[in-house]
Design an enzyme around this catalytic site. Structure first.
Site, PDB file in Angstrom:
ATOM      1  N   GLU A 174       0.838  -1.206   0.000  1.00  0.00           N
ATOM      2  CA  GLU A 174       0.000   0.000   0.000  1.00  0.00           C
ATOM      3  C   GLU A 174       0.874   1.257   0.000  1.00  0.00           C
ATOM      4  OE1 GLU A 174      -3.275  -0.194   2.839  1.00  0.00           O
ATOM      5  OE2 GLU A 174      -4.124  -1.900   1.776  1.00  0.00           O
ATOM      6  N   GLU A 290      -4.730  -8.980  -0.098  1.00  0.00           N
ATOM      7  CA  GLU A 290      -5.500  -8.876   1.150  1.00  0.00           C
ATOM      8  C   GLU A 290      -6.959  -8.809   0.754  1.00  0.00           C
ATOM      9  OE1 GLU A 290      -4.138  -5.631   3.693  1.00  0.00           O
ATOM     10  OE2 GLU A 290      -2.051  -6.080   3.178  1.00  0.00           O
TER      11      GLU A 290
HETATM   12  O1  AHR Z   1      -4.907  -5.848   7.180  1.00  0.00           O
HETATM   13  C1  AHR Z   1      -4.819  -4.625   7.855  1.00  0.00           C
HETATM   14  C2  AHR Z   1      -4.230  -3.529   6.999  1.00  0.00           C
HETATM   15  O2  AHR Z   1      -5.070  -3.288   5.921  1.00  0.00           O
HETATM   16  C3  AHR Z   1      -2.898  -3.828   6.354  1.00  0.00           C
HETATM   17  O3  AHR Z   1      -1.826  -3.584   7.201  1.00  0.00           O
HETATM   18  C4  AHR Z   1      -2.885  -2.897   5.190  1.00  0.00           C
HETATM   19  O4  AHR Z   1      -2.165  -3.407   4.099  1.00  0.00           O
HETATM   20  C5  AHR Z   1      -4.350  -2.711   4.850  1.00  0.00           C
HETATM   21  O5  AHR Z   1      -4.692  -1.390   4.754  1.00  0.00           O
END
Ligand code: AHR
Length: 474
Positions: A174, A290
């Site tokens: 990110e 994710e």
């Molecule tokens: O999963 C929690 C957070 O969500 C992670 O650290 C980040 O990559 C995303 O914004």
């Protein structure tokens, strides 16, 4: 009959890579520390080399084909040298607005050993935000070199003579936000430098670029045009944040969450088109690095309105979350030719976790059971199936399905209506996951929600209760 499913094996989607059933572990809340790692000296919780035994066994059984670590946002603060050797640095553990003491007792060797224990392929997320190209090149060399370089010898002295041979490497996380507030062009330029230098160290590694939303992806990919030889996976994140509180929600909320899970497909298709535009010949996979449900009570940071207190990012895992997971996997199977991996956030105690722990207590969530019921699909061939149904929800057909050479999973998304479903073919076993949408397991009631054997009639029909999922195993 309320729904008839037609299987179309001659219309394949492709191979369901085990990497689509990946997971994500971050040093956040009680995920890595406490959830996975309790330390070798712990006398209260039973462990294998410092990792909770109950968690290790459950993850092996789930199974867990891939595990990404150490972040998340944590990755862009993480310095791998802090976590090797006998002396470990105590640092600020920084992720998602939290500052915790991090003693680095869970480092590279421990994590890679854990992957072996649970049968997972490791995926290391590198630090671009506060690290350097050299630092990341050194981590690759430390893990993978076969030669007796100083770093190779250091790895051997720390207990691992053979190379770890880690294939998957992320360049930041990110980076449009917590990973350094880059603009897409600056990130892409940095990426070009990092990826080239890292691949000089080990040409066999697979590199993951940080993607984001439509605008970022367009601009970042444009800057990578002509350099896609150094890109293997393009990372996107998708959190499902609609649908009210985790355990208290209205009918509208219930359907909103499932609809949001389904919309992941549009984003994958759109991203695929952009990637193909800059890389028409070389296949670059989409890494859904994710994904999962992120309820507001666990949202002290991140998308949408946030809770006032910084909590531990835990939320109750309910049957509704398992249903959203089932919808998600219908998408992942349909898009298996575009997706190269998908990692549920996160593996224990944090966000959409399949496993929860509290002191010595351990229980699995309905999502764990859903994932376990999906085992026959892992590594199988996915193909199109058609569902003809008379039952609908505000968003469309209530009955949906995914079919692979391993079996068929059917979901009834309707909140109140049961359905009699017909599926052709013969099956060795069948399982049903059915409970109230807000039902959850807990330390006191670990088996409140769990799958039960499902009996099919000779004609291949069965009753699918409202808000439930069934898997028929070949
Ligand atoms: O999963 C929690 C957070 O969500 C992670 O650290 C980040 O990559 C995303 O914004």
């Amino acid at each position: 009959m309320d729904a008839v499913i037609t299987l179309l094996p001659d219309e394949p989607y492709g191979h369901v890579s085990p990497r689509l059933y990946g997971h994500f572990a971050e040093h956040l809340g009680r995920c890595c520390y406490d959830g996975l790692w309790v330390g070798r000296d712990n006398v209260e919780v039973e462990h294998v080399d410092g990792f909770r035994k109950d968690v290790v066994e459950a993850l092996r059984a789930m199974p867990t084909p891939l595990l990404r670590w150490p972040g998340g946002c944590y990755a862009d603060h993480y310095h791998w040298r802090d976590g090797i050797g006998p002396e470990r640095a105590v640092r600020l553990g920084l992720s998602c607005g939290r500052q915790v003491l991090d003693d680095n007792t869970l480092g590279t060797h421990e994590f890679l050993h854990f992957c072996q224990l649970i049968g997972a392929e490791p995926y290391l997320a590198g630090n671009m935000g506060s690290g350097s190209v050299q630092e990341l090149c050194d981590w690759v060399e430390y893990c993978n070199t076969k030669l007796p370089t100083t770093l190779g010898k250091e790895r051997a002295a720390n207990g691992h003579t053979r190379p770890f041979d880690v294939k998957l490497w992320g360049v930041g996380n990110e980076n449009w936000g917590c990973g350094g507030n880059y603009d897409p062009e600056s990130y892409a330029l940095e990426y070009r430098r990092y990826s080239m230098m890292m691949q000089h160290v080990d040409p066999s590694i697979e590199m993951v670029v940080c993607g984001h939303d439509r605008t970022w992806n367009q601009r970042c990919l444009e800057k990578l045009r002509g350099y896609t030889g150094f890109v293997d996976h393009y990372s996107i994140h998708r959190y499902w944040i609609e649908g009210g509180h985790g355990t208290e929600f209205s009918e509208t909320d219930y359907y909103a969450l499932l609809a949001e899970a389904e919309r992941t497909e549009e984003f994958i298709v759109e991203t695929r088109a952009m990637i193909e535009d800059v890389s028409p010949k070389k296949r670059i996979g989409i890494a859904l690095d994710e994904w999962g449900v992120w309820h507001p009570e666990a949202r002290t940071w991140g998308p949408g309105p946030v809770a006032e207190e910084i909590g531990d990012y835990s939320q109750a895992g309910t049957m509704r979350d398992a249903l959203a997971t089932a919808v998600g996997f219908e998408v992942f199977h349909r898009q298996c030719a575009s997706l190269s991996m998908a990692n549920l956030a996160q593996i224990v105690n944090v966000l959409h976790a399949p496993i929860m722990t509290e002191g010595t207590a351990f229980w699995v969530t309905p999502t764990y059971h859903l994932l376990r019921m999906h085992r026959p699909h892992i590594g199988a061939q996915a193909y199109r199936c058609e569902v003809e149904t008379t039952i609908s929800t505000p968003q469309g057909a209530a009955i949906s399905a995914t079919a692979t050479s391993g079996g068929v999973t059917v979901t009834n998304r309707h909140l109140t209506q049961a359905a009699v479903v017909q599926v052709p073919g013969s099956y060795s076993e069948a399982w049903l996951l059915s409970a109230e949408p807000s039902a959850q397991n807990s330390a006191a009631h670990p088996d409140n929600v769990s799958p039960t054997p499902l009996k099919l009639s000779v004609e291949g029909t069965f009753e699918l209760p409202p808000h439930s999922v069934a898997t028929l195993v070949r």
